[in-house]
Design a protein around this motif. Structure first.
Motif, PDB file in Angstrom:
ATOM      1  N   UNK A 106       0.843  -1.192   0.000  1.00 27.37           N
ATOM      2  CA  UNK A 106       0.000   0.000   0.000  1.00 27.37           C
ATOM      3  C   UNK A 106       0.883   1.249   0.000  1.00 27.37           C
ATOM      4  N   UNK A 107       0.479   2.296  -0.729  1.00 25.12           N
ATOM      5  CA  UNK A 107       1.280   3.518  -0.722  1.00 25.12           C
ATOM      6  C   UNK A 107       1.202   4.237   0.626  1.00 25.12           C
ATOM      7  N   UNK A 108       2.332   4.761   1.058  1.00 26.70           N
ATOM      8  CA  UNK A 108       2.395   5.577   2.270  1.00 26.70           C
ATOM      9  C   UNK A 108       2.165   7.039   1.934  1.00 26.70           C
ATOM     10  N   UNK A 109       2.456   7.943   2.888  1.00 18.19           N
ATOM     11  CA  UNK A 109       2.197   9.379   2.677  1.00 18.19           C
ATOM     12  C   UNK A 109       2.911   9.959   1.451  1.00 18.19           C
ATOM     13  N   UNK A 110       4.100   9.456   1.142  1.00 20.42           N
ATOM     14  CA  UNK A 110       4.838  10.004  -0.010  1.00 20.42           C
ATOM     15  C   UNK A 110       4.579   9.225  -1.297  1.00 20.42           C
ATOM     16  N   UNK A 111       3.636   8.271  -1.246  1.00 19.87           N
ATOM     17  CA  UNK A 111       3.292   7.515  -2.437  1.00 19.87           C
ATOM     18  C   UNK A 111       3.974   6.171  -2.552  1.00 19.87           C
ATOM     19  N   UNK A 112       5.055   5.958  -1.806  1.00 15.18           N
ATOM     20  CA  UNK A 112       5.728   4.660  -1.845  1.00 15.18           C
ATOM     21  C   UNK A 112       5.338   3.831  -0.621  1.00 15.18           C
ATOM     22  N   UNK A 116       4.861   1.036   7.773  1.00 10.73           N
ATOM     23  CA  UNK A 116       3.585   1.352   8.428  1.00 10.73           C
ATOM     24  C   UNK A 116       2.396   1.154   7.486  1.00 10.73           C
ATOM     25  N   UNK A 117       2.585   1.439   6.193  1.00 13.69           N
ATOM     26  CA  UNK A 117       1.462   1.344   5.257  1.00 13.69           C
ATOM     27  C   UNK A 117       1.301  -0.055   4.665  1.00 13.69           C
ATOM     28  N   UNK A 118       2.315  -0.887   4.831  1.00 16.48           N
ATOM     29  CA  UNK A 118       2.323  -2.205   4.208  1.00 16.48           C
ATOM     30  C   UNK A 118       1.435  -3.180   4.976  1.00 16.48           C
ATOM     31  N   UNK A 119       0.578  -3.889   4.272  1.00 15.33           N
ATOM     32  CA  UNK A 119      -0.203  -4.949   4.883  1.00 15.33           C
ATOM     33  C   UNK A 119       0.595  -6.237   4.925  1.00 15.33           C
ATOM     34  N   UNK A 120       0.246  -7.118   5.852  1.00 14.02           N
ATOM     35  CA  UNK A 120       0.903  -8.420   5.942  1.00 14.02           C
ATOM     36  C   UNK A 120      -0.164  -9.495   6.110  1.00 14.02           C
ATOM     37  N   UNK A 121      -0.106 -10.497   5.231  1.00 14.04           N
ATOM     38  CA  UNK A 121      -1.088 -11.577   5.257  1.00 14.04           C
ATOM     39  C   UNK A 121      -0.352 -12.908   5.338  1.00 14.04           C
ATOM     40  N   UNK A 122      -0.721 -13.730   6.308  1.00 14.56           N
ATOM     41  CA  UNK A 122      -0.233 -15.106   6.324  1.00 14.56           C
ATOM     42  C   UNK A 122      -1.174 -15.916   5.444  1.00 14.56           C
ATOM     43  N   UNK A 123      -0.621 -16.476   4.383  1.00 14.65           N
ATOM     44  CA  UNK A 123      -1.413 -17.253   3.437  1.00 14.65           C
ATOM     45  C   UNK A 123      -1.156 -18.735   3.673  1.00 14.65           C
ATOM     46  N   UNK A 140      -6.566 -17.117   4.958  1.00 12.85           N
ATOM     47  CA  UNK A 140      -5.832 -15.862   4.977  1.00 12.85           C
ATOM     48  C   UNK A 140      -5.956 -15.255   6.371  1.00 12.85           C
ATOM     49  N   UNK A 141      -4.826 -14.830   6.934  1.00 11.71           N
ATOM     50  CA  UNK A 141      -4.828 -14.224   8.268  1.00 11.71           C
ATOM     51  C   UNK A 141      -4.095 -12.891   8.187  1.00 11.71           C
ATOM     52  N   UNK A 142      -4.772 -11.820   8.608  1.00  7.00           N
ATOM     53  CA  UNK A 142      -4.143 -10.505   8.662  1.00  7.00           C
ATOM     54  C   UNK A 142      -3.125 -10.522   9.807  1.00  7.00           C
ATOM     55  N   UNK A 143      -1.838 -10.507   9.454  1.00  2.00           N
ATOM     56  CA  UNK A 143      -0.787 -10.673  10.463  1.00  2.00           C
ATOM     57  C   UNK A 143      -0.615  -9.441  11.337  1.00  2.00           C
ATOM     58  N   UNK A 144      -1.049  -8.273  10.878  1.00  2.00           N
ATOM     59  CA  UNK A 144      -0.932  -7.065  11.698  1.00  2.00           C
ATOM     60  C   UNK A 144      -2.129  -6.900  12.638  1.00  2.00           C
ATOM     61  N   UNK A 145      -3.275  -7.420  12.238  1.00  2.00           N
ATOM     62  CA  UNK A 145      -4.487  -7.244  13.046  1.00  2.00           C
ATOM     63  C   UNK A 145      -4.670  -8.343  14.081  1.00  2.00           C
ATOM     64  N   UNK A 146      -3.929  -9.443  13.973  1.00  2.00           N
ATOM     65  CA  UNK A 146      -4.083 -10.580  14.884  1.00  2.00           C
ATOM     66  C   UNK A 146      -2.749 -10.922  15.540  1.00  2.00           C
ATOM     67  N   UNK A 147      -2.597 -10.641  16.846  1.00  2.00           N
ATOM     68  CA  UNK A 147      -1.342 -10.944  17.528  1.00  2.00           C
ATOM     69  C   UNK A 147      -0.987 -12.429  17.485  1.00  2.00           C
ATOM     70  N   UNK A 148      -2.005 -13.284  17.377  1.00  2.00           N
ATOM     71  CA  UNK A 148      -1.781 -14.732  17.336  1.00  2.00           C
ATOM     72  C   UNK A 148      -1.924 -15.267  15.911  1.00  2.00           C
ATOM     73  N   UNK A 149      -1.494 -14.469  14.929  1.00  2.00           N
ATOM     74  CA  UNK A 149      -1.683 -14.819  13.516  1.00  2.00           C
ATOM     75  C   UNK A 149      -1.033 -16.153  13.163  1.00  2.00           C
ATOM     76  N   UNK A 150       0.169 -16.424  13.672  1.00  2.00           N
ATOM     77  CA  UNK A 150       0.848 -17.676  13.343  1.00  2.00           C
ATOM     78  C   UNK A 150       0.057 -18.886  13.837  1.00  2.00           C
ATOM     79  N   UNK A 151      -0.461 -18.792  15.053  1.00  2.00           N
ATOM     80  CA  UNK A 151      -1.247 -19.895  15.604  1.00  2.00           C
ATOM     81  C   UNK A 151      -2.527 -20.103  14.797  1.00  2.00           C
TER      82      UNK A 151
END
Length: 195
Positions: A106-112, A116-123, A140-151
């Motif tokens: 995802x683009x951050x404030x400067x477009x790159x 902080x702007x990058x999403x992370x998904x455990x597939x 699919x598990x949102x790794x940033x939104x779930x502290x126990x994403x690996x489990x």
């Protein structure tokens, strides 16, 4: 005096880890828009990697040639994968699922894209076998939104990957889903369904 015996539990699934080195893969095809590679995976279970239009796709194991040639499963946003693959092994030591972290650019404030702007998904993906040549995303598990994403990812791998019907079932999101993730996109060969 003998001690009471500990109760024995059924053998739990195990994880092994491999590194995905894209620089040391066999090139299957290449054009100005992208590349298709066959990479070393776990034992005789290879990893098939594709990239096109700043999006990536990965299949695992003994995969049908139709999928290797004509399938692409990714996310709608620009993305790239991590290089550490977690393989879930059954009680015979054979992999049935693979877990890989994907980064959504995802683009951050400067477009790159920034951390902080990058999403992370455990597939979680099904691993193709000699008897079943399908490989696809299972969960699919949102790794940033779930502290126990690996489990969560391991649990979904263990519960659903071995019997998941590629081409017939949709992968499901597990746990909380934040705003940094992206929708799955896919392209299967025409008429391709694994029974």
């Amino acid at each position: 005096m003998s001690l009471p015996m500990e109760p024995t539990s059924a053998a739990a699934n195990e994880s092994v880890y491999t590194d995905l080195d894209l620089d040391n893969c066999q090139t299957l095809s290449e054009d100005p828009m992208g590349v298709s590679l066959k990479c070393k995976g776990y034992r005789d279970y290879p990893v098939y990697f594709k990239e096109g239009d700043l999006r990536q796709s990965v299949f695992y194991g003994h995969v049908d040639q139709e999928l290797i040639d004509g399938a692409f499963e990714s996310f709608s946003a620009f993305n790239h994968i991590n290089t550490k693959v977690e393989w879930r092994l059954d009680d015979q030591g054979k992999p049935f699922a693979a877990i890989l972290r994907w980064f959504i650019d995802n683009p951050g404030p400067d477009g790159s894209s920034t951390r902080a702007s990058r999403g992370e998904i455990l597939v979680v993906s099904r691993v193709g076998t000699v008897d079943y040549g399908g490989s696809c995303m299972v969960a699919l598990v949102d790794a940033k939104a779930n502290p126990d994403a690996n489990e969560k990812a391991r649990q979904m791998a263990d519960d659903t990957a071995a019997d998941f019907a590629c081409g017939m079932q949709e992968p499901e999101w597990v746990g909380k889903r934040g705003e940094l993730v992206s929708e799955r996109t896919f392209s299967w060969p025409e008429g391709y369904v694994v029974e």
